[in-house]
Design an enzyme around this catalytic site. Structure first.
Site, PDB file in Angstrom:
ATOM      1  N   ASN A  82      11.997   9.793 -13.822  1.00 27.44           N
ATOM      2  CA  ASN A  82      12.302   8.844 -14.802  1.00 27.44           C
ATOM      3  C   ASN A  82      11.904   9.168 -16.118  1.00 27.44           C
ATOM      4  O   ASN A  82      12.250   8.462 -17.041  1.00 27.44           O
ATOM      5  CB  ASN A  82      11.268   7.653 -14.303  1.00 27.44           C
ATOM      6  CG  ASN A  82      10.953   6.674 -15.357  1.00 27.44           C
ATOM      7  OD1 ASN A  82      12.025   5.956 -15.669  1.00 27.44           O
ATOM      8  ND2 ASN A  82       9.904   6.617 -15.959  1.00 27.44           N
TER       9      ASN A  82
ATOM     10  N   ASP B  78       3.335  17.994 -17.894  1.00 23.66           N
ATOM     11  CA  ASP B  78       4.667  17.979 -18.842  1.00 23.66           C
ATOM     12  C   ASP B  78       5.853  18.358 -17.910  1.00 23.66           C
ATOM     13  O   ASP B  78       5.762  19.795 -17.494  1.00 23.66           O
ATOM     14  CB  ASP B  78       4.479  18.854 -20.124  1.00 23.66           C
ATOM     15  CG  ASP B  78       5.816  18.619 -20.934  1.00 23.66           C
ATOM     16  OD1 ASP B  78       6.825  18.258 -20.289  1.00 23.66           O
ATOM     17  OD2 ASP B  78       5.755  19.267 -21.949  1.00 23.66           O
TER      18      ASP B  78
ATOM     19  N   TYR C 182      20.210  13.015 -26.808  1.00 26.90           N
ATOM     20  CA  TYR C 182      20.133  12.057 -25.901  1.00 26.90           C
ATOM     21  C   TYR C 182      21.074  11.734 -25.133  1.00 26.90           C
ATOM     22  O   TYR C 182      21.121  11.840 -23.737  1.00 26.90           O
ATOM     23  CB  TYR C 182      19.295  10.825 -26.407  1.00 26.90           C
ATOM     24  CG  TYR C 182      18.762   9.688 -25.076  1.00 26.90           C
ATOM     25  CD1 TYR C 182      17.721   9.871 -24.581  1.00 26.90           C
ATOM     26  CD2 TYR C 182      19.676   8.857 -24.683  1.00 26.90           C
ATOM     27  CE1 TYR C 182      17.205   8.988 -23.574  1.00 26.90           C
ATOM     28  CE2 TYR C 182      19.412   7.855 -23.469  1.00 26.90           C
ATOM     29  CZ  TYR C 182      17.773   7.994 -23.179  1.00 26.90           C
ATOM     30  OH  TYR C 182      17.416   7.288 -22.009  1.00 26.90           O
TER      31      TYR C 182
ATOM     32  N   ASP D 284       2.530  11.894 -15.189  1.00 28.43           N
ATOM     33  CA  ASP D 284       2.810  11.423 -16.607  1.00 28.43           C
ATOM     34  C   ASP D 284       2.404  12.527 -17.430  1.00 28.43           C
ATOM     35  O   ASP D 284       1.101  13.397 -16.955  1.00 28.43           O
ATOM     36  CB  ASP D 284       2.314  10.345 -17.178  1.00 28.43           C
ATOM     37  CG  ASP D 284       2.914   9.540 -18.051  1.00 28.43           C
ATOM     38  OD1 ASP D 284       3.791   8.686 -18.112  1.00 28.43           O
ATOM     39  OD2 ASP D 284       2.636  10.034 -19.305  1.00 28.43           O
TER      40      ASP D 284
ATOM     41  N   LYS E 133      21.762  12.898 -20.996  1.00 30.28           N
ATOM     42  CA  LYS E 133      21.961  11.982 -20.047  1.00 30.28           C
ATOM     43  C   LYS E 133      23.433  12.076 -19.338  1.00 30.28           C
ATOM     44  O   LYS E 133      23.396  11.984 -18.112  1.00 30.28           O
ATOM     45  CB  LYS E 133      21.761  10.503 -20.444  1.00 30.28           C
ATOM     46  CG  LYS E 133      20.400  10.136 -21.009  1.00 30.28           C
ATOM     47  CD  LYS E 133      19.262  10.325 -19.476  1.00 30.28           C
ATOM     48  CE  LYS E 133      18.038   9.953 -20.203  1.00 30.28           C
ATOM     49  NZ  LYS E 133      16.973  10.158 -19.058  1.00 30.28           N
TER      50      LYS E 133
END
Length: 255
Positions: A91, A64, A158, A36, A162
Site C-alpha cells: 500500500n 523505508d 505517479y 511505515d 502505477k
C-alpha cells in the site's frame, strides 16, 4: 473472521488506507506486521490497537520500503513472528504534483519510482520466494491507482509508477498461476487521505489539464472503501480472481 491466524504484511500502515486495512485485518483475527517510514505514526497505531480487544496480533516494522533491506526485512520479520506469510498488501506510496513531464525533475521521478514501483518489486520478489516454499502459497495485493489505468489522472511520475505496478501484478499472476499464489491490484480513485489533502505545491498547468478530462464533481471515497476491496480480494471468496485490477473510484474513470 475469515482471516483468523493469517500472517499479513501491510505497508504504509501508519495512516490512511494502510491503517484502515490493518485495523480491519486485526478485527478479522489476522496477525499483522504494520510497516511505515514514520515510527510516530506506527506507535500511535499500536496505542490505538492496545485499547481494543482485537483477536489478531499487531507487530510494527519501521522502514523505508524503497530500500531493499527494509522491503525484504519486513517479510522476514513476519515469518519470524508468525511462522509464515499468507498475504502481502503493498500500500505504501507517494504522489507527485500533477506535474506534466515538461516540469518533472529527476529527484521527484527517482523518489516516486523508487517507492511506488521498485519498493513494491522488492517486497513482491521476497514474498513470492517465501510463498513458493509454503504448501498453501499466498496472496499479494498491490494498491495501484486509476492513474495506472488512465494516462492523465495524476502526475507524470505517479502515473508511470502505477502503470508499472499493474504490469508487475499481471505478470506475477500469470507466472505463478499454478503455484498457489494469487496477485491482484486495487485501483483507488479520489480517496480522502493525507496524500490527497494538500494541493499547495501542485503544478497549476498539470492540475488544470487533469481536471479537464474528469467529471467536474469528483466523488471522494474513504479508506474504508479500499479496505473493503482489499479484504474481499484476499479472501477465499475471491479464490478464482488473479491478475485483476479492481477499480474502486466511484465511477470517475468511466469517462
Amino acid at each position: 473472521m475469515k482471516f483468523v491466524d493469517k500472517s499479513i504484511v501491510v505497508t504504509g500502515a501508519g495512516n490512511g488506507m494502510g491503517k484502515e486495512i490493518t485495523l480491519r485485518y486485526l478485527k478479522e483475527g489476522a496477525n499483522v506486521v504494520a510497516v511505515d517510514l514514520k515510527e510516530d505514526a506506527l506507535n500511535v497505531l499500536k496505542e490505538e490497537v492496545a485499547k481494543e480487544n482485537f483477536p489478531g496480533k499487531l507487530e510494527i516494522f519501521v522502514g523505508d520500503i524503497s530500500k531493499q533491506e527494509n522491503a525484504e526485512g519486513m517479510i522476514t520479520y513476519a515469518v519470524e513472528q508468525f511462522g509464515k506469510l499468507d498475504i502481502l498488501v503493498n500500500n505504501a506510496g507517494i504522489g507527485g504534483r500533477y506535474e506534466p513531464i515538461g516540469e518533472l525533475d529527476n529527484d521527484l521521478w527517482e523518489r516516486i519510482i523508487s517507492v511506488n514501483l521498485t519498493g513494491t518489486m522488492y517486497a513482491m520478489r521476497k514474498a513470492v520466494n517465501v510463498m513458493l516454499e509454503q504448501e498453501h502459497g499466498g496472496n499479494i495485493v498491490n494498491i495501484a491507482s486509476m492513474a495506472g489505468l488512465k494516462g492523465c489522472r495524476a502526475s507524470s511520475a505517479y502515473t508511470a509508477s502505477k502503470h508499472g505496478v499493474i504490469g508487475l501484478t499481471e505478470h506475477t499472476a500469470f507466472m505463478y498461476l499454478h503455484k498457489g499464489i494469487r496477485c491482484n491490484a486495487i485501483c483507488p480513485g479520489a480517496i480522502k487521505t493525507d496524500m490527497s489533502a494538500n494541493h499547495e505545491q501542485e503544478s497549476a498547468f498539470g492540475f488544470e489539464r487533469v481536471k479537464a478530462g474528469m467529471d467536474p464533481v469528483v466523488p471522494y471515497g474513504t479508506p474504508k472503501n479500499i479496505a473493503d476491496a482489499v479484504l474481499f480480494i484476499t479472501s477465499d471468496d475471491a479464490s478464482f480472481i488473479t491478475g485483476a485490477s479492481l477499480t474502486v473510484d466511484g465511477g470517475i474513470s468511466c469517462n
